[in-house]
Write an enzyme that holds these catalytic residues in place. Structure first.
Site, PDB file in Angstrom:
ATOM      1  N   GLU A   1      17.119  -0.702  -5.480  1.00  0.00           N
ATOM      2  CA  GLU A   1      16.726  -1.719  -4.464  1.00  0.00           C
ATOM      3  C   GLU A   1      15.688  -2.832  -5.247  1.00  0.00           C
ATOM      4  OE1 GLU A   1      16.044   0.683  -1.407  1.00  0.00           O
ATOM      5  OE2 GLU A   1      18.259   1.608  -1.479  1.00  0.00           O
TER       6      GLU A   1
ATOM      7  N   SER B   1      22.264   1.558  -0.983  1.00  0.00           N
ATOM      8  CA  SER B   1      23.613   2.289  -1.086  1.00  0.00           C
ATOM      9  C   SER B   1      23.242   3.379  -2.165  1.00  0.00           C
ATOM     10  CB  SER B   1      24.752   1.398  -1.629  1.00  0.00           C
ATOM     11  OG  SER B   1      25.163   0.424  -0.760  1.00  0.00           O
ATOM     12  N   GLU B   2      22.386   4.385  -1.682  1.00  0.00           N
ATOM     13  CA  GLU B   2      21.731   5.251  -2.510  1.00  0.00           C
ATOM     14  C   GLU B   2      22.947   5.978  -3.306  1.00  0.00           C
ATOM     15  OE1 GLU B   2      20.176   4.408  -0.159  1.00  0.00           O
ATOM     16  OE2 GLU B   2      18.448   4.087  -0.778  1.00  0.00           O
TER      17      GLU B   2
ATOM     18  N   ASP C   1      12.162  10.676  -1.188  1.00  0.00           N
ATOM     19  CA  ASP C   1      12.925  10.842  -0.141  1.00  0.00           C
ATOM     20  C   ASP C   1      14.234  10.412   0.198  1.00  0.00           C
ATOM     21  OD1 ASP C   1      10.073  12.178   1.614  1.00  0.00           O
ATOM     22  OD2 ASP C   1       9.915  10.677   0.178  1.00  0.00           O
TER      23      ASP C   1
ATOM     24  N   HIS D   1       8.276  10.241   3.761  1.00  0.00           N
ATOM     25  CA  HIS D   1       7.796   9.398   2.580  1.00  0.00           C
ATOM     26  C   HIS D   1       7.113   9.838   1.663  1.00  0.00           C
ATOM     27  CE1 HIS D   1      10.099   6.276   4.830  1.00  0.00           C
ATOM     28  NE2 HIS D   1       9.767   5.328   3.975  1.00  0.00           N
TER      29      HIS D   1
HETATM   30  C1  LIG Z   1      17.957   5.328   2.512  1.00  0.00           C
HETATM   31  C2  LIG Z   1      16.919   4.367   2.515  1.00  0.00           C
HETATM   32  N1  LIG Z   1      16.712   3.526   1.507  1.00  0.00           N
HETATM   33  C3  LIG Z   1      15.773   2.487   1.232  1.00  0.00           C
HETATM   34  C4  LIG Z   1      14.728   2.520   2.232  1.00  0.00           C
HETATM   35  C5  LIG Z   1      13.254   1.413   1.913  1.00  0.00           C
HETATM   36  N2  LIG Z   1      13.869   0.722   2.879  1.00  0.00           N
HETATM   37  C6  LIG Z   1      12.710   0.606   4.286  1.00  0.00           C
HETATM   38  S1  LIG Z   1      13.270  -0.574   5.402  1.00  0.00           S
HETATM   39  C7  LIG Z   1      14.284  -1.301   4.209  1.00  0.00           C
HETATM   40  C8  LIG Z   1      15.195  -2.756   4.503  1.00  0.00           C
HETATM   41  C9  LIG Z   1      15.891  -2.432   5.909  1.00  0.00           C
HETATM   42  O1  LIG Z   1      16.502  -3.799   5.891  1.00  0.00           O
HETATM   43  P1  LIG Z   1      17.187  -3.652   7.366  1.00  0.00           P
HETATM   44  O2  LIG Z   1      18.017  -2.452   7.553  1.00  0.00           O
HETATM   45  O3  LIG Z   1      17.903  -4.778   7.362  1.00  0.00           O
HETATM   46  O4  LIG Z   1      15.913  -3.806   8.649  1.00  0.00           O
HETATM   47  P2  LIG Z   1      14.785  -4.818   8.552  1.00  0.00           P
HETATM   48  O5  LIG Z   1      13.662  -4.377   7.662  1.00  0.00           O
HETATM   49  O6  LIG Z   1      15.476  -6.150   8.069  1.00  0.00           O
HETATM   50  O7  LIG Z   1      14.649  -4.760  10.016  1.00  0.00           O
HETATM   51  C10 LIG Z   1      14.559  -0.469   2.922  1.00  0.00           C
HETATM   52  C11 LIG Z   1      15.252  -0.802   1.768  1.00  0.00           C
HETATM   53  C12 LIG Z   1      14.820   3.475   3.569  1.00  0.00           C
HETATM   54  N3  LIG Z   1      13.747   3.522   4.219  1.00  0.00           N
HETATM   55  N4  LIG Z   1      15.786   4.528   3.542  1.00  0.00           N
END
Ligand SMILES: Cc1ncc(C[n+]2csc(CCOP(=O)(O)OP(=O)(O)O)c2C)c(N)n1
Ligand SMILES: Cc1ncc(C[n+]2csc(CCOP(=O)(O)OP(=O)(O)O)c2C)c(N)n1
Ligand SMILES: [Mg+2]
Ligand SMILES: [Mg+2]
Lengths: 321, 319, 319, 321
Positions: free
Chosen positions: C27, C56-57, C82, C126
């Protein structure tokens, strides 16, 4: 709009103002070093939290994601306990053990924010299944972002909810961005609504910055879900005014894109309408904003002065009583 | 006499009769489960409490959690332990942490059943023993019985527990016969069972390796070497007091387990005892750090056997 | 002087310049990665070799494996450790086992990068330190550096290795400065670095806890207690010879790690040494078995600190 | 049918017969106690494996699932090595370390069966991405069952493949059952094709028991995929004649349901057509079946007599050279 629901309209406005004020206060406190850890605020997305949660009962449950302050506030979580939680103080809803990413207030049916994208989906589905098993008529509402629709639990959860006709409303808060990546760059196919329909969950898409559109759609969907029609999905289009976290400038976004989005932000837009339709005067609305700002400033002051948790609590709530 | 898998069936049945909040979800459970451990449940308890699910491990685990958060008490059936790898976020990041993260507002009272271990040459993806991982994970109880009566009593305790309990069904012992009381009482976690008394050394083990350990102890005894054999029954909490007392008595401790030796729970036991008992002699007997092969002679070559336990005991006694 | 995260950036850059089969997926990597560890990669290597992915882990991990099976050498960036819990089937059941299950037909040559550990009060989901799990998992190499030079050299070795390497980026040390050679040579796995010589006791540690260990050793030395400090740098393989030799010299071994003490890798080290060195005195210093709390004073209370390491050393010396 | 492809038609028939004979031989050997471990055979589903794989090049890659013998055989895996692998002997493709659930033959692009449902999906997607990165024009084909479409990696993998326009063909072998549960009882919505389209992957559904339908659809889809059009999905409807494993009687299925399915089984159906259209005589076809049965009987005999693996190999292929 019929005068009869003027109170409801004012409640929607007040809820949005309180979320905005809470987020701006939290941002300022984080910048001032008063709040530790990562902070994700929902400025610009208030219409979704308010429009959805004001159609829920206290005994309905919600699950949320990392950007969950607005969902919690709109569901009725106490402000003092929320602000203290962000500050890591003893009086926080989680006793300071969770922080912003793990805000929860079970007393009002807020089953928790989540630090894992899509982490709340299986939990909401299970909560709905449990409620059904217990013969209760409350429902579960699951908030997640556009980023969550690319994780497996989205498919597993929607298929499951449709299969067992569970009382759950999925709310995709579609701000078209996930962290530093545009949804369009990582999402193939027509999007969340089509995915939802393909999994047997009827979907509705609304302008999430139009709180009345969210309110109307949610009222209908909640009635269907509570009536036993099975799960529904609501896609609410909105925009994240700030960066991903409080420390992210999101400099990669074009300035005019951000400006245009801010121009269409939900609170001012709703206020113009309330005034135009004679539901409230500009002065009344300004007073509501001021009151919300004062409430949050007060909460910040309290939190800053509030005691830290007793160190013994670091060892409690693991196993046993 | 009752088989271990039947003892587990009776225990779950008893608790579902006793408490209407208890229900089970997992693949094929409405057909009795892969091992017949839920035979007859659908007819008795109905499809709302005996839920055959899609192949959706993330939601099997996560829905169990959500349902626990609103006051039901789910038995989450994972079919075979290895598939838990498809639901680790729900188990590790959610179930194990939710009570703590939320400051005690939530208590996920649920049982995760995970038939595990070597079994009928089912190779690397259907035979793993990773119980040690969960002793290192805060927020969960880890149970690993080896007899029909213990399996039944510990499952009853798990279902009644307000904590999330990871229940490792010893699938290789499902056919093992033993006495099971008609009313199954809960067995307290963290209490080891002494299977044999002895003075030459202490052997600690659990789960599917116990029969091999008892066989080894018997043939050692035939040669005048008496081993005190302890079956831990639960790995977290574990009966440190009983192990320390026995080790002090015998002066020698051997921990044997089915899992890979490197980083296995035997390391924790040996480390605790070595920290607490100066001059104690310690040894472990576990699998080499390789995946489980399919071919019977290869599997036999790397599995822990009575002969390997005996050899480890003799090396320990020779020190 | 170069920061640790910049050293990692330079190491990955050097290897992508050197070998066109090396690429990175995860990502936001095309935006430089969450920590800037891939800054500039997109412009230099293009979108086919610097792939920003969906959240998409399972496929981030599994696609890395598939791409390795056809001859590319992916760096699989997991953002924060995590989240690996969302890809455990792909890591545990597939990556770790495929070479063995297929009798050597396949060799997944890939690196999984997992920034891990306590970091800026990011709370239970985290901050986890579960490195010990993977020392117990056959089929993977486990690397955990603590300095900019080691991080760079070990990442180069990981990328060139034909084995799957789990690379634990110490995210709490990303800002740590140090010298890094302009041409980064690989550092062999399984070689510990001696950070200090001493005779009173041996302290073994690794990754983000090293600064605390060195601070503790310094203040012990101020009081005439000299500790031999070993930084393992990789946990599998680990430098058993160096640890045994040092422990024999000093007669006392303390293992300190950021992870929960129960079932941590310290248990394996202590167990091995206790098995091999009769009458050795051993101790461990790790976190209590609780999730990491958010509130700073609570986190501080349960974290391993120099004071706790000093106290553990004093208890050990008092024996 | 044009005589020009008579050779291809005979090849399809021969491939199906060899799969059928292999599976029946393996079943008998398992019942006789010659094969240890779990065994999943694909009797009745031969049309899918043959119809798909005979449209692939040797340098194309496939990933398979727990029911993978047919896929491997049709892709060209050596029979002796496959049978020895099932028997756990040294001469098995995996040296006896994998067995039935982990059959692989990289020399013909068979990247492995999988003991985890949907486990092959991310691997196939990654193989396609790697092939594209290397600039090769071979493609990846991913076989999975209807049960796999309820697992998260299905969504993640299809979205991913569409996003990067990867050369991968997804083949859902839809025998309408997963272990002891009917697909219809665990699958919400219109099914795999709709899910696929919603993820940006065009889908085609065919009668998997009509090998010519599978052959024609695959020829077209492989051309599109190899041509750079991006991923495609083929849903092939078929039926599992046996139980889930060799020891499962599948007694819960109605006898007439099974009988009806067997009546429409792909080999007899195709033979009738070949005879009717004068491509081959009944005698020629019977000879092919007999030859296949003899080949597999021979493989069984060899495997039974073959040496066990050297015990030292239990420790090799873990780390290092
Ligand atoms: C499984 C997982 N992968 C990556 C992350 C890191 N991460 C935290 S928020 C985020 C973006 C999420 O985007 P969205 O679901 O659209 O919510 P928004 O932040 O736009 O409100 C990511 C990649 C995570 N917390 N959990
Ligand atoms: C993740 C996972 N869950 C459960 C299982 C157990 N299992 C093996 S095969 C199977 C049924 C699969 O059905 P399908 O994918 O339709 O393939 P089919 O057996 O019908 O060919 C199940 C549930 C597994 N191997 N992996
Ligand atoms: Mg978003
Ligand atoms: Mg099927």
């Amino acid at each position: 709009m019929p005068q009869t629901n003027a109170a409801h309209l004012r409640a929607l406005h007040r809820s949005m103002c309180r979320i905005r004020a809470f987020e701006e206060t939290a941002l300022a406190a984080h910048k001032a070093g008063e709040i530790p850890g990562p902070l994700h605020v929902s400025i610009g997305q208030e219409g979704v939290a308010a429009g959805v949660c004001l159609n829920l009962r206290r005994d309905d449950r919600i699950t949320s994601n990392h950007r969950g302050h607005g969902h919690a506030l709109a569901k009725g979580a106490g402000v003092a306990g929320m602000m203290e939680e962000l500050f890591g103080r003893a009086g926080g809803h989680c006793g300071g053990k969770g922080g912003s990413m793990h805000i929860a207030d079970f007393s009002v049916g807020m089953l928790g924010a989540n630090g894992v994208v899509a982490g709340g989906i299986p939990i909401a589905v299970g909560a709905a299944q449990g409620l059904k098993l217990l013969g209760q008529d409350s429902i579960a509402v699951c908030f997640f972002g556009d980023g969550a629709i690319n994780r497996g639990p989205f498919l597993e959860g929607l298929n499951w909810a449709a299969l067992y006709r569970l009382p759950v409303l999925f709310v995709c808060e579609d701000n078209q961005v996930a962290a530093f990546t545009r949804a369009q760059d990582v999402t193939a196919g027509p999007g969340v609504a089509a995915r939802s329909e393909s999994l047997g969950v009827p979907a509705t898409t609304v302008d999430g910055n139009d709180v009345l559109a969210v309110d109307a759609a949610t009222a209908r969907l909640v009635a269907e879900v509570r009536g036993g029609a099975g799960p529904r999905l609501l896609q609410a289009m909105t925009y994240r005014h700030t960066g991903h976290t409080s420390t992210d400038p999101a400099a990669w976004r074009a300035a005019d894109e951000v400006a245009a989005a801010k121009a269409g932000e939900p609170i001012a837009r709703f206020e113009a309408r309330l005034v135009a339709e004679g539901i409230a005067t500009a002065a009344e609305l300004a007073a509501v904003r001021a009151e919300a700002e004062a409430e949050m400033a007060q909460a910040r002051q309290n939190a800053l002065a509030a005691p830290w948790p007793d160190l013994a609590t670091a060892y409690s709530d693991v196993l046993g009583s | 006499m009752t088989s271990l898998v039947e003892a587990l069936r009776l225990a779950a049945w008893q608790e579902m009769e006793r408490d209407p909040r208890v229900w089970v979800l997992g693949e094929d459970v409405a057909r009795g489960g892969l091992f017949g451990q839920y035979r007859g449940f659908l007819d008795r308890f109905g499809p709302d409490r005996v839920v055959s699910t899609p192949i959706s491990e993330s939601v099997i685990m996560g829905a169990g959690l959500g349902a626990a958060l609103v006051g039901t008490r789910p038995i989450i059936e994972m079919r075979i332990f290895d598939f838990v790898m498809c639901a680790m976020d729900e188990l590790v990041n959610q179930i194990a942490k939710i009570r703590y993260m939320f400051g005690g507002q939530a208590r996920p009272s649920l049982v995760v059943r995970m038939p595990h271990g070597n079994w009928r040459n089912s190779a690397a993806q259907h035979s793993q023993v990773l119980e040690a991982w969960f002793t290192h994970l805060p927020g969960v109880v880890v149970v690993a019985p080896s007899t029909p009566a213990d399996a039944a009593g510990l499952l009853v305790a798990a279902i009644r527990s307000d904590d999330p309990v990871l229940f490792f069904d010893p699938k290789n012992l499902f056919g093992l016969e033993g006495e099971v009381p008609s009313v199954i009482e809960p067995i307290a976690f963290g209490t080891a069972a002494r299977r044999r008394s002895g003075t030459s050394l202490t052997i600690v083990s659990w789960s599917a390796l116990m029969p091999a350990v008892e066989e080894a102890a018997a043939s050692l005894e035939a040669r005048g070497i008496t081993a005190e054999v302890l079956d831990l029954r639960s790995l977290w909490p574990w009966d440190e007091a009983a192990v320390l007392a026995s080790a002090k008595r015998t002066g020698r401790l051997l921990v044997a387990h089915e899992a890979v030796q490197a980083g296995g729970f035997g390391a924790e036991i040996v480390a605790r005892v070595a920290e607490a008992v100066p001059r104690i002699r310690v040894a472990r007997c576990g699998m080499p750090r390789v995946p489980l092969p399919f071919s019977p002679p290869l599997e036999e070559a790397i599995k822990v056997t009575p002969a390997k336990i005996i050899a480890a005991a003799e090396r320990l006694l020779a020190q």
